[in-house]
Design a protein around this motif. Structure first.
Motif, PDB file in Angstrom:
ATOM      1  N   ALA A 104       0.943  -1.128   0.064  1.00  0.00           N
ATOM      2  CA  ALA A 104       0.069  -0.193   0.000  1.00  0.00           C
ATOM      3  C   ALA A 104       0.819   1.239   0.020  1.00  0.00           C
ATOM      4  CB  ALA A 104      -1.051   0.036   1.266  1.00  0.00           C
ATOM      5  N   MET A 105       1.932   1.290   1.033  1.00  0.00           N
ATOM      6  CA  MET A 105       2.789   2.478   0.845  1.00  0.00           C
ATOM      7  C   MET A 105       3.661   2.494  -0.518  1.00  0.00           C
ATOM      8  SD  MET A 105       4.762   1.950   4.704  1.00  0.00           S
ATOM      9  CE  MET A 105       3.486   2.095   6.120  1.00  0.00           C
ATOM     10  N   GLN A 106       3.841   1.377  -0.919  1.00  0.00           N
ATOM     11  CA  GLN A 106       4.542   1.397  -2.303  1.00  0.00           C
ATOM     12  C   GLN A 106       3.767   1.927  -3.502  1.00  0.00           C
ATOM     13  OE1 GLN A 106       5.922  -2.561  -3.825  1.00  0.00           O
ATOM     14  NE2 GLN A 106       7.798  -1.462  -4.831  1.00  0.00           N
ATOM     15  N   ASP A 107       2.475   1.300  -3.400  1.00  0.00           N
ATOM     16  CA  ASP A 107       1.343   2.059  -4.634  1.00  0.00           C
ATOM     17  C   ASP A 107       0.939   3.582  -4.150  1.00  0.00           C
ATOM     18  OD1 ASP A 107       1.931  -0.342  -5.732  1.00  0.00           O
ATOM     19  OD2 ASP A 107      -0.126  -1.257  -4.887  1.00  0.00           O
ATOM     20  N   GLY A 108       1.353   4.106  -2.930  1.00  0.00           N
ATOM     21  CA  GLY A 108       0.917   5.220  -2.595  1.00  0.00           C
ATOM     22  C   GLY A 108      -0.257   5.268  -2.308  1.00  0.00           C
ATOM     23  N   VAL A 109      -0.846   4.163  -1.874  1.00  0.00           N
ATOM     24  CA  VAL A 109      -2.289   4.232  -1.300  1.00  0.00           C
ATOM     25  C   VAL A 109      -2.332   4.584   0.142  1.00  0.00           C
ATOM     26  CG1 VAL A 109      -4.268   2.853  -0.474  1.00  0.00           C
ATOM     27  CG2 VAL A 109      -3.043   2.380  -2.774  1.00  0.00           C
ATOM     28  N   ARG A 110      -1.089   4.379   0.884  1.00  0.00           N
ATOM     29  CA  ARG A 110      -1.083   4.786   2.188  1.00  0.00           C
ATOM     30  C   ARG A 110       0.144   5.337   2.286  1.00  0.00           C
ATOM     31  NH1 ARG A 110      -1.631   0.699   7.518  1.00  0.00           N
ATOM     32  NH2 ARG A 110      -1.295   2.577   9.256  1.00  0.00           N
ATOM     33  N   LYS A 111       0.451   6.561   3.170  1.00  0.00           N
ATOM     34  CA  LYS A 111       1.569   7.552   3.255  1.00  0.00           C
ATOM     35  C   LYS A 111       2.278   6.769   4.427  1.00  0.00           C
ATOM     36  CE  LYS A 111      -0.500  11.562   1.639  1.00  0.00           C
ATOM     37  NZ  LYS A 111      -1.048  12.910   1.917  1.00  0.00           N
ATOM     38  N   LEU A 112       3.545   7.093   4.289  1.00  0.00           N
ATOM     39  CA  LEU A 112       4.590   6.719   5.357  1.00  0.00           C
ATOM     40  C   LEU A 112       4.701   7.604   6.375  1.00  0.00           C
ATOM     41  CD1 LEU A 112       6.602   4.526   5.784  1.00  0.00           C
ATOM     42  CD2 LEU A 112       8.294   6.067   4.782  1.00  0.00           C
TER      43      LEU A 112
END
Length: 460
Positions: free
Chosen positions: A263-271
């Motif tokens: 999800a973080m890699q796809d930009g769905v979830r922010k770090l």
């Protein structure tokens, strides 16, 4: 060319049959030798006695007639004398029954044959003097030599006995072979069942069992084989369940980590710090699970380092409880200790603290708010009894029997959300076993679960 291997049945048959044949042949020759020597000696003694009695009877007749004229060429008189002696023996001269008789000659003082066969008188024959009352020798009774008697016995009787004896040997051999075959089959039947069962067990068929039909050593071996097969079957079932449980336990946090990272890699979830905290929580779960597995494997193998010494269980319980008071309060739970002043015990203080910590952690995770945990210790001359009683929720009987199994969680109260791996109580059981004690679970009077630990009261 493939060499044939002799089976144990053939070896046992040959061993027993060879022993039977050796005993049979030895007995046969022993009986034959004993019979031949004894029988020939019996014949010799009987004929020697006849010759002696005949000489005495002829001496009486000679004294009555004064010469040998009455006897010359009168064979009938001599045999009448013999017949009368056999029919009317006195107490001192018991003749054997009618049987082998030697040839004999009666000669006078001039060595003239009075009665006897036409064959020459053998010089080496048995000789009995015919003596009158005044001591004069008036003649002799001479019997054929012992060699002739032996040959005569061999011709007339011994051959028949040999044939009968060998016939008995042949029949006994057949009987021995039949009995040996039946014995070898009967003795080896349990061994063959064990061999077949071992082959199936080696092939992975752990459900194999052998029939036990006796209470001897082979019967006990069969019982031990069945217990071994049962243990292997149980261990194989536990191994499969253990591998399935491990893969299941590892799959969940790994799947969460993978989903979060993708999800973080796809930009769905922010770090964000919250996302990093979520990832770190799953890593902590994985780390604890791996640590528990490592501890369990060490305790199973007996590789945990135990440094036993004289210690005090009361002090150890107080140290372990001190680290839980704030956590219990934060969960709105009470922690009560009912302990004596001291309880000396010979054990490893580090492992015992690990035991107490796991039990308190278990109650902290699976006890509803508003309840609590009571820890009591009772010391008797032969044992130390520790009870960990917590409040609701409790467990049913089926769950109580399985609570010490690896990865086992009761429905509802023991779930993954609580953070438990299901290995804590299994590790506790191994620690208690290493100290020579027993651990068990019962229903608590407080409405929850009671864990009882019984340790031997050995202060040395």
């Amino acid at each position: 060319m493939k060499r044939m291997r002799t089976g144990i049945s053939a070896k046992l048959f040959c061993a027993i049959f060879s022993t039977c044949m050796l005993v049979l042949i030895t007995m046969h020759w022993g009986v034959r030798l004993s019979f031949e020597h004894g029988f020939i000696d019996y014949i010799k003694r009987g004929n020697e006695q006849r010759l002696m009695m005949l000489s005495e009877a002829l001496a009486d007749q000679y004294q009555q007639h004064g010469n040998w004229a009455f006897l010359r060429n009168n064979n009938k008189l001599v045999f009448n004398i013999l017949r009368s002696l056999e029919q009317n023996p006195d107490a001192n001269n018991q003749l054997p029954p009618h049987g082998w008789r030697t040839q004999f000659w009666i000669i006078d003082q001039q060595y003239h044959v009075l009665v006897g066969p036409r064959a020459p008188v053998p010089p080496e024959g048995s000789r009995r003097d015919i003596t009158t009352d005044n001591g004069h020798v008036v003649g002799w009774v001479i019997g054929s030599p012992s060699e002739r008697l032996t040959r005569s016995a061999d011709i007339n009787f011994d051959q028949q006995q040999k044939r009968t004896s060998w016939l008995i040997v042949g029949l006994s051999t057949l009987l021995a072979a039949a009995v040996t075959w039946l014995m070898s089959r009967g003795l080896l039947a349990p061994v063959k069942r064990l061999v077949d069962g071992t082959h199936r067990l080696a092939a992975g068929d752990f459900a194999t069992r052998v029939e036990v039909g006796s209470r001897d050593e082979l019967g006990r071996l069969g019982q031990d084989f069945n217990r071994l097969a049962s243990s292997l079957e149980k261990n194989e079932s536990m191994r499969r369940a253990f591998m399935a449980d491990i893969s299941h336990e590892l799959r969940t946090p790994l799947a969460i980590l993978r989903g979060e990272l993708e999800a973080m890699q796809d930009g769905v979830r922010k770090l964000t710090p919250a996302a990093i905290g979520s990832l770190q929580a799953e890593v902590v779960t994985l780390t604890k699970l791996v640590d528990d597995l490592h501890q369990l494997s060490l305790s199973d193998e007996g590789a945990l380092a135990y440094r036993k010494g004289n210690t005090d269980l009361v002090a150890l319980l107080e140290v372990a409880a001190a680290s839980f008071y704030e956590r219990f309060n934060s969960h709105q739970l009470s922690l009560t200790l009912n302990l004596p002043e001291s309880a000396a015990f010979f054990g490893d203080p580090d492992r015992l603290i690990q035991l107490f910590t796991n039990l308190m952690e278990n109650s902290l995770r699976y006890t509803d708010a508003g309840g609590g945990l009571q820890i009591s210790l009772v010391a008797t001359p032969d044992k130390l009894l520790l009870n960990f009683d917590d409040s609701a929720p409790g467990v049913d009987d089926r769950q109580r029997e399985q609570i010490f199994e690896r990865f086992y969680r009761t429905e509802g109260s023991r779930n993954r959300a609580s953070g438990g791996s299901g290995l804590g109580l299994a590790i506790c059981q191994n620690i208690v076993d290493a100290h020579g004690g027993k651990i068990s679970a019962q229903h608590s009077d407080l409405g929850g679960l009671q864990i009882s630990v019984v340790l031997p009261n050995d202060k040395h």
